[in-house]
Design an enzyme around this catalytic site. Structure first.
Site, PDB file in Angstrom:
ATOM      1  CB  CYS A 190      -1.028   0.019   1.242  1.00 32.62           C
ATOM      2  SG  CYS A 190      -1.728   1.466   1.361  1.00 32.62           S
ATOM      3  CB  CYS A 213      -2.899   3.975  -5.551  1.00 32.36           C
ATOM      4  SG  CYS A 213      -4.120   3.091  -4.653  1.00 32.36           S
TER       5      CYS A 213
HETATM    6  N1  DGL Z   1      -3.788   0.555  -2.149  1.00 37.19           N
HETATM    7  C1  DGL Z   1      -3.516   1.668  -1.286  1.00 37.19           C
HETATM    8  C2  DGL Z   1      -2.280   2.233  -1.918  1.00 37.19           C
HETATM    9  O1  DGL Z   1      -1.396   1.815  -2.501  1.00 37.19           O
HETATM   10  C3  DGL Z   1      -4.885   2.694  -1.401  1.00 37.19           C
HETATM   11  C4  DGL Z   1      -4.764   3.495  -0.173  1.00 37.19           C
HETATM   12  C5  DGL Z   1      -6.179   3.626   0.381  1.00 37.19           C
HETATM   13  O2  DGL Z   1      -6.981   3.010   1.070  1.00 37.19           O
HETATM   14  O3  DGL Z   1      -6.564   5.063   0.059  1.00 37.19           O
HETATM   15  O4  DGL Z   1      -2.159   3.733  -1.922  1.00 37.19           O
END
Ligand code: DGL
Length: 273
Positions: free
Chosen positions: A73, A192
């Site tokens: 993440c 993301c």
């Molecule tokens: N998959 C997360 C990232 O890479 C998402 C973050 C979120 O929950 O906004 O930033």
């Protein structure tokens, strides 16, 4: 000594795009995937909240026996990884390791851009942290970075709304806003881990001239390299090719969405943090 799985953490489903690359490139290892879906998205939350949620997730994965955790993440990597490495890791034991997803990506960027101008699509938290700017200065100081926050995208993807007309309109507007800031951009980084889910749509909007870079394969390659250099850690990892899933969301709900993400049948367990 009992051998242990690799922990993979994300605020929700996004980390599954990293996990699927790990399963592709490192299929013999065992994994525990943990999605904090009930509290996703993290992207618009404060530093303190993201840090405390991520720390709770690390505590949970360590309690499951993990010695090595990949924070799949960007938002948690940007906001919490360094603090956890500096302030908390010692408490869990010397041998524990937590790795993020930003560094593998910034190390790679200069080798793929020919104009030295790269666009970053990310959550508000990742953009505000300027983690990509800071890391890129170390590895590719000549690369110009244009960052754009997409505050709606994670919710659209988590709620399966990205294919609706409204969802597509929002995604298109964000990409156009980013690209209009610098005509030299030749690479778009999906900073993301949720965004690879809509990679084909992003490619369609961006056009053939622009390459779209997802992190999963880079993180997997980096992990292969890391484990080859840390054989003492590699020797603690179990290799039976299994994956166990945990979510803070209702597990039936998670299973349905995650099975679509992963294109395989997934059965998770619900946990409360
Ligand atoms: N998959 C997360 C990232 O890479 C998402 C973050 C979120 O929950 O906004 O930033």
């Amino acid at each position: 000594m009992k051998k242990v799985p690799i922990g993979v953490f994300d605020s929700g489903y996004g980390g599954l795009t990293v996990l699927s690359e790990l399963l592709e490139k490192l299929p013999s290892y065992d994994y525990i995937y943990f999605g904090d879906n009930a509290r996703a998205p993290y992207g618009n939350r404060s530093f303190d909240v993201i840090y405390s949620y991520t720390l709770e997730a690390m505590e949970f994965l360590f309690s499951q026996g993990c010695e090595l955790i990949i924070i799949a993440c960007n938002t948690a990597s940007a906001k919490a990884l360094r603090s956890i490495q500096q302030n908390d890791l010692m408490r869990f034991g010397n041998q524990k390791r937590v790795l993020g997803v930003i560094r593998p990506c910034t190390e790679y960027i200069s080798s793929v851009t020919s104009t030295n101008c790269v666009g970053v699509l990310a959550t508000q938290g990742t953009v505000n942290s300027n983690s990509y700017g800071i890391e890129l200065k170390k590895f590719a100081p000549n690369v110009t970075l244009v960052q754009h926050a997409c505050p709606m995208w994670v919710s659209l993807i988590e709620n399966n709304m990205h294919n609706t007309d409204a969802g597509k309109m929002i995604i298109k507007a964000d990409i156009s806003t980013l690209l209009s800031q610098n005509k030299a951009i030749d690479t778009l980084v999906l900073a993301c881990t949720h965004y690879p889910v809509i990679q084909s749509y992003i490619e369609e909007i961006a056009g053939k001239e622009i390459q779209v870079l997802a992190q999963g394969p880079l993180v997997a390659d980096k992990l292969i390299d890391y484990l080859s250099r840390h054989t003492e850690l590699d020797n603690t990892l179990s290799k039976d090719g299994t994956v166990v899933y945990f979510t803070t969301e209702n597990s039936d709900f998670f299973d349905e969405a995650a099975s679509k993400f992963m294109n395989r049948n997934i059965r998770s367990s619900h946990i409360e943090l």
